[in-house]
Write a protein that holds these residues in place. Sequence first.
Motif, PDB file in Angstrom:
ATOM      1  N   UNK A 190      48.873 -26.146  79.248  1.00 41.16           N
ATOM      2  CA  UNK A 190      48.881 -27.469  78.619  1.00 41.16           C
ATOM      3  C   UNK A 190      47.810 -28.351  79.241  1.00 41.16           C
ATOM      4  N   UNK A 191      47.056 -29.040  78.401  1.00 41.92           N
ATOM      5  CA  UNK A 191      46.058 -30.009  78.902  1.00 41.92           C
ATOM      6  C   UNK A 191      46.303 -31.314  78.175  1.00 41.92           C
ATOM      7  N   UNK A 192      45.622 -32.370  78.617  1.00 47.47           N
ATOM      8  CA  UNK A 192      45.829 -33.647  77.932  1.00 47.47           C
ATOM      9  C   UNK A 192      44.780 -33.875  76.837  1.00 47.47           C
ATOM     10  N   UNK A 193      43.994 -32.796  76.518  1.00 51.40           N
ATOM     11  CA  UNK A 193      43.036 -32.903  75.411  1.00 51.40           C
ATOM     12  C   UNK A 193      43.678 -32.406  74.134  1.00 51.40           C
ATOM     13  N   UNK A 194      43.446 -33.126  73.065  1.00 54.37           N
ATOM     14  CA  UNK A 194      43.946 -32.697  71.759  1.00 54.37           C
ATOM     15  C   UNK A 194      42.789 -32.639  70.790  1.00 54.37           C
ATOM     16  N   UNK A 195      42.783 -31.615  69.941  1.00 56.31           N
ATOM     17  CA  UNK A 195      41.729 -31.527  68.938  1.00 56.31           C
ATOM     18  C   UNK A 195      42.338 -31.075  67.631  1.00 56.31           C
ATOM     19  N   UNK A 196      42.054 -31.800  66.564  1.00 55.23           N
ATOM     20  CA  UNK A 196      42.631 -31.399  65.279  1.00 55.23           C
ATOM     21  C   UNK A 196      42.033 -30.053  64.878  1.00 55.23           C
ATOM     22  N   UNK A 197      42.860 -29.165  64.389  1.00 57.60           N
ATOM     23  CA  UNK A 197      42.376 -27.840  63.972  1.00 57.60           C
ATOM     24  C   UNK A 197      42.633 -26.786  65.009  1.00 57.60           C
ATOM     25  N   UNK A 198      42.444 -27.055  66.292  1.00 64.26           N
ATOM     26  CA  UNK A 198      42.637 -26.016  67.306  1.00 64.26           C
ATOM     27  C   UNK A 198      44.095 -25.910  67.727  1.00 64.26           C
ATOM     28  N   UNK A 199      44.898 -26.889  67.372  1.00 63.10           N
ATOM     29  CA  UNK A 199      46.315 -26.869  67.762  1.00 63.10           C
ATOM     30  C   UNK A 199      47.220 -26.501  66.596  1.00 63.10           C
ATOM     31  N   UNK A 200      46.754 -25.546  65.772  1.00 68.86           N
ATOM     32  CA  UNK A 200      47.587 -25.094  64.642  1.00 68.86           C
ATOM     33  C   UNK A 200      48.904 -24.523  65.153  1.00 68.86           C
TER      34      UNK A 200
END
Length: 602
Positions: free
Chosen positions: A537-547
């Motif tokens: 788990x990291x505190x970075x979020x990216x739409x598309x990579x977290x399907x």
Amino acid sequence: MNIRNIAIIAHVDHGKTTLVDKILHATKVFRENQATGELIMDNNDLERERGITIFSKNAAVTYKGVKINVIDTPGHADFGGEVERVLKMADGVLLLVDAFEGPMPQTRFVLQKALSLGLKPIVVINKVDKPNCRPEEVHDAVFDLFFHLDATEEQLDFPTYYGSGKHGWFNDSLTEIDNIEPLMDGIIKHVPPPSVQEGSLQLQITSLDYSSFLGRIAIGKVSRGVIKENQQVALVQADGSIRKTRVKELYVFEGMEKKKVAEVPAGDLCAVVGIEDFNIGDTIADAENPEALPVISVDEPTMNMTFGINNSPFFGRDGKFVTSRHLRERLLKETERNLALRVEETEGGESFLVYGRGILHLGVLIETMRREGYELTVGQPQVITKEIDGKKCEPYETLVVDVPEEFASKVIDLVTRRKGELLVMETKGEMQHLEFDIPARGLIGLRTQILTATTGEAVMAHRFSDYKPWKGPIPGRNNGVLISKNQGKTTAYSIDKLQDRGTFFVDPGEEVYAGQILAENVKPGDLVVNATEEKKLTNHRASGSDDATRIAPKTLMTLEECMEYIQHDECIEVTPNFIRMRKVILDETERNRQAKKMAAEA
């Protein structure tokens, strides 16, 4: 004597147990308002779940002042040992044949046993209400079968009844009526009363029952003389030894129950309480003049498996009985009532070689033990070879497949790959009827392949035919497996990443251990994988990579399917709540060492 002893024999699924239901209802065994349900005689959980009869059962009905003892028998050839011994109690047989399918392999198997014992047959052609049924053709096919089995003139002159067990009618013609009275009258008319010889008491134990109050109960037919309560008798065992003992209580069959009596005359079936340490085939004889009846012979087993204690990391979590002593006691107890089963101890004493009639025969034993609270591991089924005239020989089976026409070529291809030879190919209505001669080894795993290739449309049956020369190597499973690298709980993250490598047998969140088989590989060869890795788990979020992970449901396999699936270096861990496939050697390094050693020896 106003007694008739009759066994009902047929191929699996031709309607034996349903016919027994109708006989019980027709003779008013139950009260008008009594809820009985379907398949009354199949009272074992396993039998109800699988829809097959595994253990032969006794019931008795009274019709027009005549007592009819009815014996319901299994249809699967794997349980042929049950049929062979209970036929000794009968004087006639009701041969039930499906009006569409006609005589099938197991019909032939049990009929051969009945005719050789000289029993009087009555043929019942069932399910004449089915579409495409062909009762007249089936009648001719049954006559041909009797002729091929060397039936006597008297046996060839068999009476035939037609009807539908489901709709509750049987008649001596194809005219539909609303009862089964013509068949009941036929039983009284055509089945002879028991032939009784003069002389002292003789009763052969052909079956046994168990009661938590009375202990082991011996069941058999009184061949001659009279057996009485509190009578001093001699127990003549298979090895010729004679032991004096006493009959405590006697029961005869009445409806579905047993009724206590003071004495039982020759010709009737009875249950004897108070005899210790008896085996099936022993004779209860007169104390002063003991004479034994011929010992019951049962066809030899054709397959064996290694049963051992559970030595996985999850040992003892699930079951009550986990030691080799528990295993030995349970297997030896099973051999007492299961005549077609043999058990041998291996050198270490930790495992046992169990010999049986086939995958279903052994599978039912394992499933029963699992439900009783046993934990064990079982190895790959192996066929039993013999040396005949200096040649290595193996058991062959006659395989019959009925399949829609468009799938016939696929079935022929699958069977011939496994060294099967096509003997018969004919059209039955919309179905193709195929008969093969195939080594018993070739049948292991074949059912699943055929059902997959024919979208579940194929109907398969097989029976042992003979020992013939060894056919050489038979191709087994093509694909390898994915093996767990470590112990822990599987995660959705890991399984999602591995899904393109294979088809999984486990769901996310299941506990696994190193060496356990998790999935079938899409390629040949085994692969060790980590299915317990958590997502970092990291505190970075990216739409598309977290399907969201999309995981296909696991493939559920029955015990028999697992037995057919595993290879020689694999085994099945069986516990009351889990069936897991695993490698025999759990440690990866040790497995590789063994593989290199075997390759060097080869």
